[in-house]
Design an enzyme around this catalytic site. Sequence first.
Site, PDB file in Angstrom:
ATOM      1  N   SER A   1       0.819  -1.214   0.000  1.00 31.28           N
ATOM      2  CA  SER A   1       0.000   0.000   0.000  1.00 31.28           C
ATOM      3  C   SER A   1       0.849   1.259   0.000  1.00 31.28           C
ATOM      4  O   SER A   1       1.966   1.279   0.525  1.00 31.28           O
ATOM      5  CB  SER A   1      -0.888   0.004   1.243  1.00 31.28           C
TER       6      SER A   1
ATOM      7  N   TYR B   1      -2.523   0.605   9.454  1.00 31.57           N
ATOM      8  CA  TYR B   1      -2.624  -0.136   8.196  1.00 31.57           C
ATOM      9  C   TYR B   1      -1.326  -0.039   7.400  1.00 31.57           C
ATOM     10  O   TYR B   1      -0.775  -1.056   6.965  1.00 31.57           O
ATOM     11  CB  TYR B   1      -3.784   0.410   7.365  1.00 31.57           C
TER      12      TYR B   1
ATOM     13  N   LYS C   1       1.517  -3.090   6.510  1.00 32.74           N
ATOM     14  CA  LYS C   1       1.987  -3.428   5.169  1.00 32.74           C
ATOM     15  C   LYS C   1       3.514  -3.373   5.092  1.00 32.74           C
ATOM     16  O   LYS C   1       4.154  -4.231   4.469  1.00 32.74           O
ATOM     17  CB  LYS C   1       1.376  -2.482   4.137  1.00 32.74           C
TER      18      LYS C   1
END
Length: 216
Positions: free
Chosen positions: A8, A32, A36
């Site tokens: 991402s 998040y 990643k």
Amino acid sequence: ANIVFSSSAGVYGTPDVARVTESTATTPESPYGESKLIGEWMLWNERRRAELEGGSFTPVSLRYFNVIGSATGRIRDTSPHNVVPKVLEGLSAGRTPTIFGDDYATPDGTNVRDYVHVQDVALAHVAAAERLENGQPIESVYNLGSGAGSSTREIIEAILKATDSDQAPEVGPRRPGDPASIVADGTLAARDLDWQMRYSIDEMIASAVSAAGERD
């Protein structure tokens, strides 16, 4: 063994460059994005372990920017956390779309993001897997971005237009960890993975609206 990892743009946090390249510093600001980046580290460590043991393991990380839209079959953006499905679901339920912050240092004060179509992302995965299978030279990381940005207000207004809605978005407070602008340089992916923008923003949103109608 080889693997194509779905990463991402969140790994970059708030970049201090106008256009993010694969060598831009990774400083995630959200859980998040951090998760990643940790996933990437684990793959790089496994590659090193395989090398030390005389084996081979080649991971390729595809760092998506903002994936939207729908293609045929199951290739569609359905995450309730992503802007287009979230706004469409809210409109269906009679809720007013919310823009989180309009005081960023961007042309209209709202966040600028790099939006890409879900089918283009899927095709890049296939190209990366084929390149690995054929033993062709490949980079460890690729950005999947358009090189251009659209603001949150522009995206929401495009959704409202596509759905013939007369709602006006409301403005709420900023969300923690949201950078003002993040736009990618997709040069490497274009060179190796046939990466290209095959859809305009309006076409991406129209495909999402159509898919949402089919599900309803």
